[in-house]
Design a protein around this motif. Structure first.
Motif, PDB file in Angstrom:
ATOM      1  N   ASP A 120       0.812  -1.219   0.000  1.00  0.00           N
ATOM      2  CA  ASP A 120       0.000   0.000   0.000  1.00  0.00           C
ATOM      3  C   ASP A 120       0.839   1.259   0.000  1.00  0.00           C
ATOM      4  N   SER A 121       1.898   1.254   0.777  1.00  0.00           N
ATOM      5  CA  SER A 121       2.693   2.474   0.915  1.00  0.00           C
ATOM      6  C   SER A 121       4.133   2.117   1.260  1.00  0.00           C
ATOM      7  N   PRO A 122       4.921   1.789   0.228  1.00  0.00           N
ATOM      8  CA  PRO A 122       6.303   1.353   0.484  1.00  0.00           C
ATOM      9  C   PRO A 122       7.138   2.402   1.213  1.00  0.00           C
ATOM     10  N   GLU A 123       6.843   3.701   0.961  1.00  0.00           N
ATOM     11  CA  GLU A 123       7.618   4.746   1.639  1.00  0.00           C
ATOM     12  C   GLU A 123       7.440   4.638   3.156  1.00  0.00           C
ATOM     13  N   THR A 124       6.165   4.469   3.581  1.00  0.00           N
ATOM     14  CA  THR A 124       5.891   4.326   5.007  1.00  0.00           C
ATOM     15  C   THR A 124       6.589   3.089   5.563  1.00  0.00           C
ATOM     16  N   ALA A 125       6.477   1.980   4.825  1.00  0.00           N
ATOM     17  CA  ALA A 125       7.094   0.736   5.280  1.00  0.00           C
ATOM     18  C   ALA A 125       8.594   0.931   5.474  1.00  0.00           C
ATOM     19  N   GLU A 126       9.210   1.585   4.499  1.00  0.00           N
ATOM     20  CA  GLU A 126      10.652   1.815   4.558  1.00  0.00           C
ATOM     21  C   GLU A 126      11.026   2.664   5.779  1.00  0.00           C
ATOM     22  N   SER A 127      10.180   3.673   6.050  1.00  0.00           N
ATOM     23  CA  SER A 127      10.487   4.544   7.188  1.00  0.00           C
ATOM     24  C   SER A 127      10.285   3.822   8.512  1.00  0.00           C
ATOM     25  N   MET A 128       9.510   2.705   8.468  1.00  0.00           N
ATOM     26  CA  MET A 128       9.347   1.897   9.677  1.00  0.00           C
ATOM     27  C   MET A 128      10.504   0.921   9.844  1.00  0.00           C
ATOM     28  N   GLY A 129      11.465   0.979   8.917  1.00  0.00           N
ATOM     29  CA  GLY A 129      12.632   0.112   9.014  1.00  0.00           C
ATOM     30  C   GLY A 129      12.462  -1.235   8.334  1.00  0.00           C
ATOM     31  N   ILE A 130      11.421  -1.340   7.481  1.00  0.00           N
ATOM     32  CA  ILE A 130      11.210  -2.600   6.770  1.00  0.00           C
ATOM     33  C   ILE A 130      11.950  -2.527   5.437  1.00  0.00           C
ATOM     34  N   SER A 131      12.614  -3.626   5.057  1.00  0.00           N
ATOM     35  CA  SER A 131      13.255  -3.654   3.740  1.00  0.00           C
ATOM     36  C   SER A 131      12.208  -4.030   2.687  1.00  0.00           C
ATOM     37  N   VAL A 132      11.755  -3.020   1.951  1.00  0.00           N
ATOM     38  CA  VAL A 132      10.725  -3.240   0.939  1.00  0.00           C
ATOM     39  C   VAL A 132      11.181  -4.284  -0.082  1.00  0.00           C
ATOM     40  N   THR A 133      12.437  -4.158  -0.501  1.00  0.00           N
ATOM     41  CA  THR A 133      12.996  -5.074  -1.493  1.00  0.00           C
ATOM     42  C   THR A 133      12.898  -6.516  -1.018  1.00  0.00           C
ATOM     43  N   LYS A 134      13.299  -6.751   0.227  1.00  0.00           N
ATOM     44  CA  LYS A 134      13.295  -8.112   0.773  1.00  0.00           C
ATOM     45  C   LYS A 134      11.882  -8.688   0.788  1.00  0.00           C
ATOM     46  N   VAL A 135      10.917  -7.884   1.236  1.00  0.00           N
ATOM     47  CA  VAL A 135       9.537  -8.370   1.326  1.00  0.00           C
ATOM     48  C   VAL A 135       9.008  -8.708  -0.065  1.00  0.00           C
ATOM     49  N   LYS A 136       9.319  -7.840  -1.037  1.00  0.00           N
ATOM     50  CA  LYS A 136       8.843  -8.094  -2.404  1.00  0.00           C
ATOM     51  C   LYS A 136       9.444  -9.381  -2.963  1.00  0.00           C
ATOM     52  N   TYR A 137      10.739  -9.597  -2.710  1.00  0.00           N
ATOM     53  CA  TYR A 137      11.370 -10.831  -3.194  1.00  0.00           C
ATOM     54  C   TYR A 137      10.766 -12.057  -2.508  1.00  0.00           C
ATOM     55  N   LEU A 138      10.502 -11.924  -1.223  1.00  0.00           N
ATOM     56  CA  LEU A 138       9.932 -13.057  -0.482  1.00  0.00           C
ATOM     57  C   LEU A 138       8.546 -13.414  -1.046  1.00  0.00           C
ATOM     58  N   GLY A 139       7.725 -12.402  -1.284  1.00  0.00           N
ATOM     59  CA  GLY A 139       6.405 -12.630  -1.880  1.00  0.00           C
ATOM     60  C   GLY A 139       6.530 -13.298  -3.232  1.00  0.00           C
ATOM     61  N   THR A 140       7.506 -12.851  -4.023  1.00  0.00           N
ATOM     62  CA  THR A 140       7.726 -13.415  -5.353  1.00  0.00           C
ATOM     63  C   THR A 140       8.092 -14.895  -5.276  1.00  0.00           C
ATOM     64  N   ILE A 141       8.972 -15.232  -4.302  1.00  0.00           N
ATOM     65  CA  ILE A 141       9.424 -16.624  -4.167  1.00  0.00           C
ATOM     66  C   ILE A 141       8.263 -17.531  -3.754  1.00  0.00           C
ATOM     67  N   ILE A 142       7.492 -17.092  -2.751  1.00  0.00           N
ATOM     68  CA  ILE A 142       6.353 -17.912  -2.307  1.00  0.00           C
ATOM     69  C   ILE A 142       5.347 -18.067  -3.448  1.00  0.00           C
ATOM     70  N   GLY A 143       5.071 -16.949  -4.125  1.00  0.00           N
ATOM     71  CA  GLY A 143       4.098 -16.988  -5.210  1.00  0.00           C
ATOM     72  C   GLY A 143       4.538 -17.893  -6.339  1.00  0.00           C
ATOM     73  N   GLY A 144       5.815 -17.780  -6.727  1.00  0.00           N
ATOM     74  CA  GLY A 144       6.321 -18.622  -7.806  1.00  0.00           C
ATOM     75  C   GLY A 144       6.218 -20.092  -7.457  1.00  0.00           C
ATOM     76  N   ALA A 145       6.544 -20.418  -6.195  1.00  0.00           N
ATOM     77  CA  ALA A 145       6.482 -21.814  -5.757  1.00  0.00           C
ATOM     78  C   ALA A 145       5.072 -22.363  -5.922  1.00  0.00           C
ATOM     79  N   LEU A 146       4.077 -21.610  -5.473  1.00  0.00           N
ATOM     80  CA  LEU A 146       2.701 -22.112  -5.503  1.00  0.00           C
ATOM     81  C   LEU A 146       2.149 -22.168  -6.936  1.00  0.00           C
ATOM     82  N   ILE A 147       2.475 -21.171  -7.755  1.00  0.00           N
ATOM     83  CA  ILE A 147       1.971 -21.196  -9.132  1.00  0.00           C
ATOM     84  C   ILE A 147       2.620 -22.352  -9.905  1.00  0.00           C
ATOM     85  N   GLY A 148       3.926 -22.581  -9.648  1.00  0.00           N
ATOM     86  CA  GLY A 148       4.594 -23.727 -10.264  1.00  0.00           C
ATOM     87  C   GLY A 148       3.929 -25.031  -9.852  1.00  0.00           C
TER      88      GLY A 148
END
Lengths: 352, 304
Positions: free
Chosen positions: B171-199
């Motif tokens: 919803d708001s990556p800027e806010t997430a980033e300012s909360m100290g969350i690594s947006v990049t890491k979360v996006k990659y993690l979502g991609t990996i889980i999603g790819g696994a299930l679609i495969g």
């Protein structure tokens, strides 16, 4: 030490073209490696594609046959993408053009050629345009994302097509195949003797290229399209009617895809069947984007891609590879361009 | 009675690849990445699963291989979308084309040959429950897995901190980033889980549902996953209803055909319903209460 990524202020045109060429070559190299793993001789495969598409007279005419729908579709998409509106519904708009044209050809076949053929082009254009009108309306009035609706409209168009060819329009003398009867002689587009080139549609495509060039670079509307695509806030501030631009560009691209549909049923197959389009609408997206959204670039990309499709058919015959194999090139070329594009838009520096 | 039990069970089995795939798609899109490559990932899962099951003689190894290839393919899209800020619409379409092409090439030697498939395995003692036991617990293991996945998804998304993080990133990556969350890491993690299930959903087709390798066998199911995710408003519970509805349509079009209902009409209805749902869901007042990730399809550009 850290990596700094900064957006480039100026993107050099020559560099953009150079990077695209490098990207295409890298993709071909990567695909050659894939072919090696699959026990396919890549040099022979590439030679077959090249020979079939561009080096024989028959192949070259077939490349032009495929160029016609691809050019019409990608020229239209070029305009709509310029306005940052993502019409991925060209496939459905093509199919609707083909369906309505088929109705005209089969029911008004008593009309002389010089009336029915313009009528087929006209009705196909209107059909494609109307199919694009629904998502445009939903986008403007209800703010519905056009990527998803235009895509759904493709699937619905495919089902409508299937309904007619499996149902009421199925040819009773067609050995049970899902296809309509053949069009009467006077409802078939004129063809260059000895080829499958329906030249009236080809001329329409070339004229379109010229008209769109003038529209985008020489008129106020073209300027407005570019402003809307470049910066929507600025466009709003400048008082540009954004809804009008979205409507107009969607209608142009839908209508042109409809024309491509007219060409496929009226000039190639002379009947409607479920395989009217081998995904031209989707390939058109790739071409418009590959051509850098300018008419000359898109025309060149459309021609090369048409050759690739013809080469794909040849691979099937000469090397017994599935026809889908050609899609490997579609995908990988795009991947490499997307990845390399990053380096044209951003500069990367290592800093201590 | 038994006939109806069998029809309902068939509907659930037809809806399960859609459900597993849609859950995967939710993982990717919740983090703000638009994925039009589902069809490509799915068909690669189908062909890879089949090939490995055939070579090793063990369909379970096929499933694992399908998961791995799904992750790999999703990551191609992930790198372009996340690290290269590329155009996600184009990248997704590229993935679909690439998958259809490569699967045809890999699968050309597997057409028309048998494979050891995964059978129905009754889940004792739950299968002894009258009626419901036969419908829900006397079927194939991936159906059970899908039930479990829905529960896990619902719990993580709405009841844990991870769910809040994922939603913040979408919803708001800027806010997430300012909360100290690594947006990049979360996006990659979502991609990996999603790819696994679609495969995995692809291998379901080639090792359980059909089971065979047929060129282009996903037949647009990947695209149905893309629409179902919207239909379900990125929510795992709605995804269950949506998947069984679409699965039901797939099964019913053949059952209703003799009664004079053209199959084309029935099979286009889910798309029309999806467009209607989109219209309702796009109204600002409703949008706020629903799960649509606000930055879907937009690259998160962090210039530092």
């Amino acid at each position: 030490m850290r990596i700094r990524i900064r957006k480039r202020v100026v993107e050099s045109k020559r560099k953009i073209i150079l990077i695209k060429i490098i990207a295409v070559l890298s993709a071909l190299l990567a695909d050659a490696i894939i072919f090696l793993f699959m026990n396919v001789d890549p040099l022979r495969a590439y030679y077959e594609i090249l020979r079939a598409a561009f080096l024989t007279e028959y192949g070259l005419t077939e490349t032009i046959v495929k160029f016609i729908p691809l050019a019409l579709i990608s020229f239209g998409l070029m305009v709509v993408f310029k306005a940052q509106t993502w019409n991925i519904g060209a496939e459905g708009q093509l199919l609707m053009g083909a369906i309505v044209t088929t109705w005209v050809a089969l029911n008004l076949g008593f009309l002389p050629s010089y009336i029915i053929i313009p009528l087929m082009y006209f009705s196909g254009f209107i059909a494609g345009l109307s199919w694009a009108l629904i998502p445009s309306f939903l986008k403007i009035k209800l703010h519905v994302n056009e990527v998803l609706t235009t895509f759904m409209m493709n699937l619905i168009a495919q089902k409508i097509l299937e309904y007619f060819v499996y149902g009421p329009w199925r040819d009773p003398h067609g050995w049970g195949f899902p296809q309509t009867a053949m069009f009467p002689e006077n409802a078939r587009l004129p063809i260059l003797p000895g080829t499958r080139i329906h030249y009236t549609t080809l001329l329409l495509a070339l004229a379109t290229c010229f008209i769109l060039y003038v529209l985008i670079w020489k008129t106020t509307i073209g300027y407005e399209i570019k402003v809307v695509g470049g910066n929507i806030e600025a466009a709003r501030y400048a008082g540009i009617n954004i809804a009008k631009i979205v409507f107009l560009t969607m209608i142009i691209s839908g209508g042109l895809a409809g024309l491509a549909g007219v060409g496929e049923v009226g000039g190639i197959k002379f009947r409607l069947n479920p395989n009217v389009s081998p995904g031209y609408g989707y390939t058109g997206i790739v071409i418009a984007w590959l051509g850098g959204l300018n008419p000359l670039g898109v025309a060149i990309a459309a021609f090369l891609y048409s050759g690739l499709l013809v080469g794909g058919d040849a691979l099937q015959v000469a090397m017994r590879l599935p026809q889908a194999t050609i899609n490997i090139f579609n995908g990988s070329i795009l991947f490499f361009i997307l990845a390399f594009d990053f380096f044209t838009r951003y500069e990367i520096k290592l800093e201590r | 009675m038994n006939e109806w039990i069998s029809i309902i069970r068939t509907i659930i089995e037809a809806g399960t690849p859609l459900l597993i795939g849609t859950l995967g798609q939710i993982a990717i899109e919740r983090t703000g990445i638009l994925n039009l490559g589902a069809e490509g990932i799915m068909i690669m899962g189908a062909v890879t699963g089949f090939a490995f099951a055939r070579i090793t003689g063990n369909p379970w190894i096929g499933l694992v291989a399908a998961i791995l290839i799904g992750i790999f393919f999703a990551l191609i899209h992930g790198v372009i979308s996340i690290s290269f800020n590329g155009n996600q619409t184009i990248s997704g379409l590229a993935l679909t084309m690439f998958g259809i092409g490569l699967s045809g090439l890999i699968g050309r030697n597997y057409i028309g040959i048998p494979v050891k498939h995964i059978p129905r395995i009754p889940l004792f003692p739950l299968d002894k429950i009258p009626i419901l036991g036969q419908i829900l617990f006397n079927t194939n293991p991936l159906v059970y897995l899908s039930f479990l996945l829905v529960l896990i998804y619902w719990f993580i998304l709405y009841k844990t901190k991870i769910g809040i993080i994922v939603r913040a990133v979408g919803d708001s990556p800027e806010t997430a980033e300012s909360m100290g969350i690594s947006v990049t890491k979360v996006k990659y993690l979502g991609t990996i889980i999603g790819g696994a299930l679609i495969g995995l959903s692809g291998a379901y087709l080639s090792l359980i549902y059909i089971p065979a390798w047929i060129e282009g066998m996903t037949a647009g199911r990947g695209w149905i996953i893309v629409s179902l995710t919207v239909f379900a408003m990125w929510d795992p519970i709605y995804a269950v209803f949506g998947s069984y509805l679409f699965g039901g349509v797939e099964v019913m079009q053949y059952i209703l055909q003799p009664y004079g209902i053209p199959p084309a009409f029935l099979s286009m209805s889910p798309y029309i319903v999806t467009i209607l749902v989109l219209c309702i869901a796009s109204r600002e007042s409703i949008k706020k209460r629903l799960g649509a990730p606000k930055t879907l399809g937009k690259p998160y550009i962090r210039e530092k």
